[in-house]
Design an enzyme around this catalytic site. Structure first.
Site, short mmCIF file in Angstrom:
data_model
loop_
_atom_site.label_atom_id
_atom_site.label_comp_id
_atom_site.label_asym_id
_atom_site.label_seq_id
_atom_site.Cartn_x
_atom_site.Cartn_y
_atom_site.Cartn_z
N GLU A 96 0.86 -1.18 0.00
CA GLU A 96 0.00 0.00 0.00
C GLU A 96 0.89 1.23 0.00
O GLU A 96 1.70 1.43 0.91
CB GLU A 96 -0.93 0.04 1.21
CG GLU A 96 -1.83 1.26 1.20
CD GLU A 96 -2.71 1.39 2.42
OE1 GLU A 96 -3.43 2.40 2.51
OE2 GLU A 96 -2.66 0.50 3.29
N GLU A 121 4.92 4.77 3.73
CA GLU A 121 4.52 6.13 4.09
C GLU A 121 5.77 6.92 4.44
O GLU A 121 6.79 6.36 4.85
CB GLU A 121 3.55 6.08 5.28
CG GLU A 121 3.06 7.43 5.77
CD GLU A 121 2.40 8.28 4.68
OE1 GLU A 121 3.02 9.29 4.30
OE2 GLU A 121 1.31 7.91 4.20
N ASP A 171 -1.68 12.39 -3.17
CA ASP A 171 -1.73 13.85 -3.24
C ASP A 171 -1.91 14.29 -4.69
O ASP A 171 -1.12 13.92 -5.56
CB ASP A 171 -0.43 14.44 -2.68
CG ASP A 171 -0.54 15.92 -2.38
OD1 ASP A 171 -1.04 16.66 -3.25
OD2 ASP A 171 -0.13 16.34 -1.29
N ASP A 207 -10.23 11.31 -5.01
CA ASP A 207 -11.41 12.18 -4.97
C ASP A 207 -11.19 13.43 -5.81
O ASP A 207 -11.98 14.36 -5.75
CB ASP A 207 -11.74 12.57 -3.53
CG ASP A 207 -10.65 13.43 -2.89
OD1 ASP A 207 -9.47 13.27 -3.26
OD2 ASP A 207 -10.98 14.27 -2.03
N THR A 241 -12.70 6.08 5.40
CA THR A 241 -11.97 6.77 6.44
C THR A 241 -12.53 8.17 6.66
O THR A 241 -13.37 8.66 5.90
CB THR A 241 -10.48 6.88 6.08
OG1 THR A 241 -10.35 7.70 4.92
CG2 THR A 241 -9.89 5.51 5.80
#
Length: 264
Positions: A96, A121, A171, A207, A241
Site C-alpha cells: 500500500e 509512508e 496527493d 477524490d 476513512t
C-alpha cells in the site's frame, strides 16, 4: 464493506499527514523531517519542500514507535526485502503506497489475514498511528516502510513479486506547475507493472476529478496493464476513512480505478 477499526466507539483516524500545497512557498515545520526534505533525499526525492501538518509524536505514539518499529519497521534502503523472512511466512504480498494514518491499512489487514501487507509512508505521525493500530489489534500481517514509494519499488521489491498494489487518495498536487510531483504518471505505472505478478492487481482511488482522468490515461497507456476481467486475488473493498468521509460531505466524487497485469 470493510469496517474501519474503532477504538472506544470512535474511528481511529486523524487528518492525513500529507504535503500541504495550499501556499506557493512551502515550508518545513517538522524538525524530525527537515533533514529528509532536502534535494536528493531517500525519503522525499519527489518533494523538495513541504509543510507537515503534525511534526512531533504524541506520547502514546512515541511509545508505540519505540515498541513496534524495531520489530516491523524499516527505512528505505538499497537492499531487496526478503519478505518470507520478514513476515516469517510465505503469503501473497500487497504493497500500500501512502498509508496515511493507517486506518484503511489496519482494517484491510484484519479482513485479509492470509495476505502479507507492506505499508509505505513518509511521515512519522501517520506511521506511528498505524503502529498503534497494529499493536492494539495484534495484527501479525503488517510491516511498514518509511520512504518514497518509487525508491521502495525500485530498490526493495523484486520484479514480479507482488500480488497487489494499493494507492488510495494520493496527493493530487492540483496546481499545474506541481503536476510533475504527482506519483501516478507513466514511469511509475511501468515500475508498478514490473513488480506485479502476472494476474496481479493495481487498485487506485482518488477524490480529485482532474487527477482521476490523468491517472486513467496513464494507466490505460501502460502495455502490461489492462482492465481487470478475471477474479481478483485481493479484495477491492475499502473502509471509508475520515478523510474520505470529508470528501463525500463536500460533494467530491470518489473514482476507483483497477487494472490487472496481463497474464502470459
Amino acid at each position: 464493506m470493510i469496517t474501519p477499526i474503532r477504538d472506544n466507539g470512535r474511528v481511529n483516524d486523524a487528518d492525513q499527514d500529507t504535503p500541504d500545497t495550499s501556499n506557493d512557498d512551502l515550508e518545513t515545520s517538522a524538525a524530525d523531517d527537515s533533514a529528509g526534505a532536502s534535494k536528493g533525499s531517500r525519503l522525499y526525492p519527489r518533494v523538495t519542500s513541504f509543510r507537515s501538518r503534525r511534526g512531533s509524536l504524541t506520547e502514546p505514539q512515541q511509545g508505540a514507535w519505540d515498541r513496534m518499529w524495531p520489530k516491523i519497521g524499516r527505512d528505505v534502503g538499497d537492499d531487496l526485502i526478503d519478505t518470507t523472512a520478514w513476515f516469517e511466512r510465505d503469503a501473497p504480498l500487497i504493497v500500500e503506497i501512502g498509508s496515511g494514518t493507517g486506518t484503511a491499512t489496519a482494517a484491510m489487514a484484519k479482513a485479509e489475514p492470509h495476505v502479507n501487507l507492506i505499508a509505505v509512508e513518509v511521515y512519522r505521525p501517520g506511521l506511528a498511528q498505524l503502529l498503534q493500530l497494529v499493536e492494539r489489534n495484534e495484527l501479525t500481517n503488517v510491516r511498514v516502510l518509511r520512504g518514497d514509494a518509487v525508491e521502495v519499488l525500485e530498490h526493495m521489491v523484486a520484479p514480479e513479486s507482488l500480488t497487489g498494489v494499493r494507492v488510495f487518495f494520493p496527493d493530487p498536487w492540483p496546481k499545474a506547475r506541481h503536476h510533475k510531483r504527482r506519483l501516478l504518471q507513466g514511469p511509475t505505472f511501468a515500475l508498478i507493472a514490473s513488480r506485479l505478478k502476472p494476474g496481479g492487481v493495481l487498485h487506485v482511488a482518488t477524490d480529485h476529478a482532474e487527477y482521476a482522468e490523468a491517472i486513467r490515461e496513464a494507466g490505460d497507456a501502460e502495455p502490461l496493464l489492462t482492465e481487470l476481467d478475471w477474479e481478483s486475488p485481493m479484495t477491492h473493498e475499502r473502509p471509508v476513512t475520515k478523510f474520505e468521509d470529508k470528501a463525500h460531505k463536500v460533494g467530491s466524487t470518489i473514482t476507483e480505478l483497477i487494472w490487472g497485469k496481463i497474464k502470459p
